[in-house]
Design a protein around this motif. Structure first.
Motif, PDB file in Angstrom:
ATOM      1  N   ALA A  34      -1.675  19.709   4.566  1.00 53.64           N
ATOM      2  CA  ALA A  34      -1.076  21.050   4.470  1.00 53.64           C
ATOM      3  C   ALA A  34      -1.607  21.802   3.258  1.00 53.64           C
ATOM      4  N   THR A  35      -1.902  21.062   2.190  1.00 52.08           N
ATOM      5  CA  THR A  35      -2.311  21.733   0.954  1.00 52.08           C
ATOM      6  C   THR A  35      -3.808  21.584   0.679  1.00 52.08           C
ATOM      7  N   GLY A  36      -4.545  21.035   1.630  1.00 51.95           N
ATOM      8  CA  GLY A  36      -6.006  20.926   1.501  1.00 51.95           C
ATOM      9  C   GLY A  36      -6.470  19.891   0.495  1.00 51.95           C
ATOM     10  N   ARG A  37      -5.612  18.907   0.160  1.00 54.67           N
ATOM     11  CA  ARG A  37      -6.042  17.852  -0.778  1.00 54.67           C
ATOM     12  C   ARG A  37      -6.823  16.769  -0.040  1.00 54.67           C
ATOM     13  N   SER A  38      -7.486  15.923  -0.801  1.00 50.06           N
ATOM     14  CA  SER A  38      -8.322  14.872  -0.192  1.00 50.06           C
ATOM     15  C   SER A  38      -7.474  13.834   0.564  1.00 50.06           C
ATOM     16  N   THR A  39      -7.988  13.431   1.720  1.00 50.01           N
ATOM     17  CA  THR A  39      -7.340  12.374   2.508  1.00 50.01           C
ATOM     18  C   THR A  39      -8.329  11.229   2.746  1.00 50.01           C
TER      19      THR A  39
ATOM     20  N   GLN B 140       1.384  16.190   3.799  1.00 47.57           N
ATOM     21  CA  GLN B 140       1.373  17.124   2.664  1.00 47.57           C
ATOM     22  C   GLN B 140      -0.045  17.379   2.174  1.00 47.57           C
ATOM     23  N   ARG B 141      -0.845  16.318   2.167  1.00 43.85           N
ATOM     24  CA  ARG B 141      -2.238  16.482   1.726  1.00 43.85           C
ATOM     25  C   ARG B 141      -2.999  17.412   2.662  1.00 43.85           C
TER      26      ARG B 141
ATOM     27  N   MET C  59       0.823  -1.213   0.000  1.00 45.89           N
ATOM     28  CA  MET C  59       0.000   0.000   0.000  1.00 45.89           C
ATOM     29  C   MET C  59       0.849   1.251   0.000  1.00 45.89           C
ATOM     30  N   GLU C  60       0.527   2.125  -0.934  1.00 47.37           N
ATOM     31  CA  GLU C  60       1.319   3.336  -1.141  1.00 47.37           C
ATOM     32  C   GLU C  60       0.868   4.454  -0.202  1.00 47.37           C
ATOM     33  N   ILE C  61       0.480   4.131   1.027  1.00 49.77           N
ATOM     34  CA  ILE C  61       0.052   5.197   1.953  1.00 49.77           C
ATOM     35  C   ILE C  61       1.223   5.494   2.877  1.00 49.77           C
ATOM     36  N   SER C  62       1.533   6.796   3.049  1.00 52.17           N
ATOM     37  CA  SER C  62       2.556   7.159   4.035  1.00 52.17           C
ATOM     38  C   SER C  62       2.095   8.388   4.804  1.00 52.17           C
TER      39      SER C  62
END
Ligand code: ATP
Length: 203
Positions: free
Chosen positions: A179-184, A176-177, A167-170
């Motif tokens: 910090a930049t308001g991207r979907s988590t 970073q997501r 799984m590519e989750i870190s």
């Protein structure tokens, strides 16, 4: 004959805890018949830069929220209460005392951590105190030669690989997501996501 209790120990920075951690802990529990998995957030991670690590109380709370719906998962503050750097060997010594020699320990980790193991403090004592269960992690290939050079015969006896999807989750990507308001969404438990947003942890 008494069956040996098998206890999973999952050390990490958990900055924040995410679904990659939870999935490998559950896989370890099922595959190795672990009675429970104890998540142990680290206080002063010797290998990580202190500056981008969220305060202990927040990381502890996030782990607590993440494990709340799994009756086999627990969290321990043993490393958070200990002063100075967190060494896994101290944690294993502590749990051996708690279980009074009546349990076998299985330390859960990703391959990136496994490949670092020979450089850990008191690594030789540590491998005598616990098995290691490693989940494969994308981009980290398993060249066991370093491990075999350091631990010899014990490499086969004490180091095992879990059958989990890679799984590519870190946590780095999640910070970073945030910090930049991207979907988590779907990368970590909803309760943890809400806690991070409410406390503006990674902004
Ligand atoms: P960071 O990105 O900040 O370095 P992390 O995502 O690696 O953090 P840690 O808390 O450092 O999270 O990880 C604790 C343990 O979980 C480590 O042994 C790590 O290898 C393992 N781990 C974390 N994410 C994964 C994953 N997606 N797959 C397999 N193992 C993982």
């Amino acid at each position: 004959m008494m069956t040996v209790r098998r206890i999973g120990i999952f050390g990490g920075t958990f900055n924040p805890i995410h679904n990659g951690h939870l999935l490998i802990a559950e896989a370890a529990r099922e595959e190795y018949g672990l009675e429970r998995v104890i998540f142990v957030p680290a206080s002063h991670p010797p290998h990580k830069q202190r500056s981008d690590v969220a305060p202990n109380s927040w990381r502890y709370d996030m782990v607590r929220l993440a494990v709340a719906d799994n009756p086999f998962f627990f969290v321990s503050d043993v490393e958070l209460l200990r002063s100075g750097p967190s060494y896994t060997v101290d944690t294993l010594r502590y749990f051996h005392e708690v279980y009074q020699g009546q349990a076998e320990f299985y330390f859960i980790m990703g391959t990136d951590t496994l490949l670092d193991l020979p450089t850990w403090k008191y690594a030789d004592e540590l491998i005598a105190l616990t098995h290691f269960l490693s989940a494969l992690r994308p981009r980290y290939r398993t060249d066991l030669s370093m491990l075999t050079a350091k631990f010899g015969q014990q490499t086969q006896e004490k180091i095992h690989f879990l059958h989990t999807p890679e799984m590519e989750i870190s946590a780095t990507d999640l910070r970073q997501r945030f910090a930049t308001g991207r979907s988590t969404r779907y990368l970590l438990p909803v309760a943890v996501q809400e806690y991070i947003l409410a406390n503006h942890i990674y902004r």
